[in-house]
Design a protein around this motif. Structure first.
Motif, PDB file in Angstrom:
ATOM      1  N   HIS A 154       1.293 -60.051 -76.816  1.00 28.73           N
ATOM      2  CA  HIS A 154       2.341 -59.027 -76.847  1.00 28.73           C
ATOM      3  C   HIS A 154       3.393 -59.310 -75.776  1.00 28.73           C
ATOM      4  O   HIS A 154       4.599 -59.127 -76.013  1.00 28.73           O
ATOM      5  CB  HIS A 154       1.735 -57.637 -76.646  1.00 28.73           C
ATOM      6  CG  HIS A 154       1.227 -57.013 -77.909  1.00 28.73           C
ATOM      7  ND1 HIS A 154       2.022 -56.781 -79.010  1.00 28.73           N
ATOM      8  CD2 HIS A 154      -0.018 -56.564 -78.254  1.00 28.73           C
ATOM      9  CE1 HIS A 154       1.313 -56.231 -79.968  1.00 28.73           C
ATOM     10  NE2 HIS A 154       0.072 -56.082 -79.540  1.00 28.73           N
ATOM     11  N   LEU A 186       3.023 -64.094 -82.901  1.00 31.68           N
ATOM     12  CA  LEU A 186       2.868 -63.117 -83.979  1.00 31.68           C
ATOM     13  C   LEU A 186       1.704 -63.499 -84.889  1.00 31.68           C
ATOM     14  O   LEU A 186       0.926 -62.636 -85.318  1.00 31.68           O
ATOM     15  CB  LEU A 186       4.161 -63.021 -84.788  1.00 31.68           C
ATOM     16  CG  LEU A 186       5.345 -62.357 -84.086  1.00 31.68           C
ATOM     17  CD1 LEU A 186       6.626 -62.586 -84.882  1.00 31.68           C
ATOM     18  CD2 LEU A 186       5.101 -60.866 -83.895  1.00 31.68           C
ATOM     19  N   GLY A 225      -1.834 -61.526 -85.609  1.00 31.36           N
ATOM     20  CA  GLY A 225      -2.377 -61.287 -86.944  1.00 31.36           C
ATOM     21  C   GLY A 225      -3.835 -61.705 -87.059  1.00 31.36           C
ATOM     22  O   GLY A 225      -4.650 -60.993 -87.652  1.00 31.36           O
ATOM     23  N   TYR A 271       1.838 -58.658 -89.216  1.00 32.11           N
ATOM     24  CA  TYR A 271       2.111 -59.705 -88.220  1.00 32.11           C
ATOM     25  C   TYR A 271       2.339 -61.056 -88.898  1.00 32.11           C
ATOM     26  O   TYR A 271       3.259 -61.800 -88.524  1.00 32.11           O
ATOM     27  CB  TYR A 271       0.957 -59.815 -87.228  1.00 32.11           C
ATOM     28  CG  TYR A 271       0.986 -58.785 -86.133  1.00 32.11           C
ATOM     29  CD1 TYR A 271       2.089 -58.645 -85.301  1.00 32.11           C
ATOM     30  CD2 TYR A 271      -0.121 -57.952 -85.899  1.00 32.11           C
ATOM     31  CE1 TYR A 271       2.113 -57.697 -84.290  1.00 32.11           C
ATOM     32  CE2 TYR A 271      -0.104 -57.007 -84.884  1.00 32.11           C
ATOM     33  CZ  TYR A 271       1.015 -56.880 -84.082  1.00 32.11           C
ATOM     34  OH  TYR A 271       1.037 -55.949 -83.074  1.00 32.11           O
TER      35      TYR A 271
END
Length: 245
Positions: free
Chosen positions: A121, A134, A138, A153
Motif C-alpha cells: 500500500h 497492485l 490482489g 486489484y
C-alpha cells in the motif's frame, strides 16, 4: 583478602572490555556480518555483496545501497538479513518506494501478509499505479478468500500494465485463478466507455451566452445595395421655348 579484591577487579575490567567490544560490533552491523562467513572470494555474487558492504561502511545512510544489499542477500539465501536491509533502506529514505516494494515481497514470502500489505500500500501511495504492487495486493486478497477485492486489484494492475499477464515477466500470474475474471471486469469497463456514440461539436458553434456579446456580422460587398438615383419631378423642370416654323 587483597588478592581476592584485585582478582575481582580484574575480572570486572575484562568483562567490561568484552562488553565494549561486543557493543562496538553490534553498533556497526557491517564490521563482521553473520553472512560474511559464507562468502566465497571467487563468486561473482559474493564479490558484489562484499563491495556493497564496504560501500555501506562509508555511506551507512544510503537507501539505494541498503536496497541493493537486500536484493543480493535474497539471491544468496539470507531472507531475514535481506528484510533487515530493506527496512534500513526505508529508514534512510521513507519515500524510496523500491525498498517498500521489496520489503513487501520478502514479507509475503514468509507469509507475513499483514506486513506485506502495508508495504505494498505504501508503494502504491508513493508510485501511483504501480502495477506490480497492485498485483501483489490482489494475490494477498485472493489468498484470504476476498475474491472481489482481489479481482479489483488485478483489474487495476492490468489497466496500468498488460504485461502482468506475461508469465515471462510475471511468473506469479500462475498463482492466481481469478485473472480471467479481472479481464472480464476490465472489458466491462472499457465496453461501457466505448459503446456510446460521442457527438462532435457543430461547426461554427457559439454558446448562447456568447451570442449576445458577439459583434454583429459585417455585410459582404455583394450584400451592399448602391443607393438609387434621385427621382425627377417633370412639373418643376423649366419648359423649353416653343419654336415656330
Amino acid at each position: 583478602m587483597m588478592k581476592r579484591i584485585l582478582l575481582t577487579a580484574a575480572v570486572v575490567a575484562l568483562a567490561g572490555c568484552s562488553l565494549v567490544r561486543h557493543h562496538n560490533r553490534s553498533s556497526n552491523p557491517y564490521e563482521n556480518p553473520f553472512y560474511g562467513q559464507f562468502l566465497n572470494t571467487g563468486s561473482g555474487l559474493d564479490v558484489q555483496i562484499r563491495n556493497t558492504v564496504s560501500a555501506l561502511r562509508e555511506h551507512p545512510q544510503s537507501a539505494p545501497l541498503h536496497n541493493q544489499l537486500g536484493q543480493l542477500l535474497v539471491q544468496k539465501g539470507f531472507p531475514k538479513d535481506a528484510e533487515r536491509e530493506f527496512e534500513r533502506a526505508i529508514n534512510a529514505d521513507s519515500n524510496f518506494y523500491q525498498a517498500w516494494y521489496n520489503l513487501g515481497l520478502i514479507r509475503a514470502s514468509h507469509a507475513d501478509y499483514s506486513g506485506a500489505e502495508r508495504a505494498f500500500h505504501r508503494t502504491v501511495r508513493l508510485a501511483k499505479g504501480h502495477s506490480e504492487a497492485l498485483f501483489q495486493l490482489g494475490l494477498i486478497e485472493e489468498k484470504r478468500g476476498n475474491d472481489d477485492a482481489a479481482i479489483d486489484y488485478y483489474a487495476k494492475a492490468l489497466r496500468h500494465n498488460s504485461a502482468i499477464l506475461d508469465v515471462r515477466e510475471n511468473p506469479q500470474v500462475l498463482d492466481s485463478k481469478l485473472m480471467p475474471l479481472a479481464l472480464i471486469r476490465n472489458y466491462e469497463i472499457q465496453h461501457a466507455r466505448q459503446a456510446g456514440r460521442y457527438l462532435d461539436t457543430p461547426l461554427g458553434y457559439v454558446a448562447p451566452a456568447m451570442q449576445e456579446k458577439a459583434p454583429s456580422p459585417q455585410p459582404t460587398p455583394q450584400q451592399i445595395v448602391p443607393p438609387a438615383a434621385p427621382a425627377t419631378d417633370s412639373s418643376k423642370q423649366p419648359s423649353l421655348p416653343k419654336t415656330t416654323t
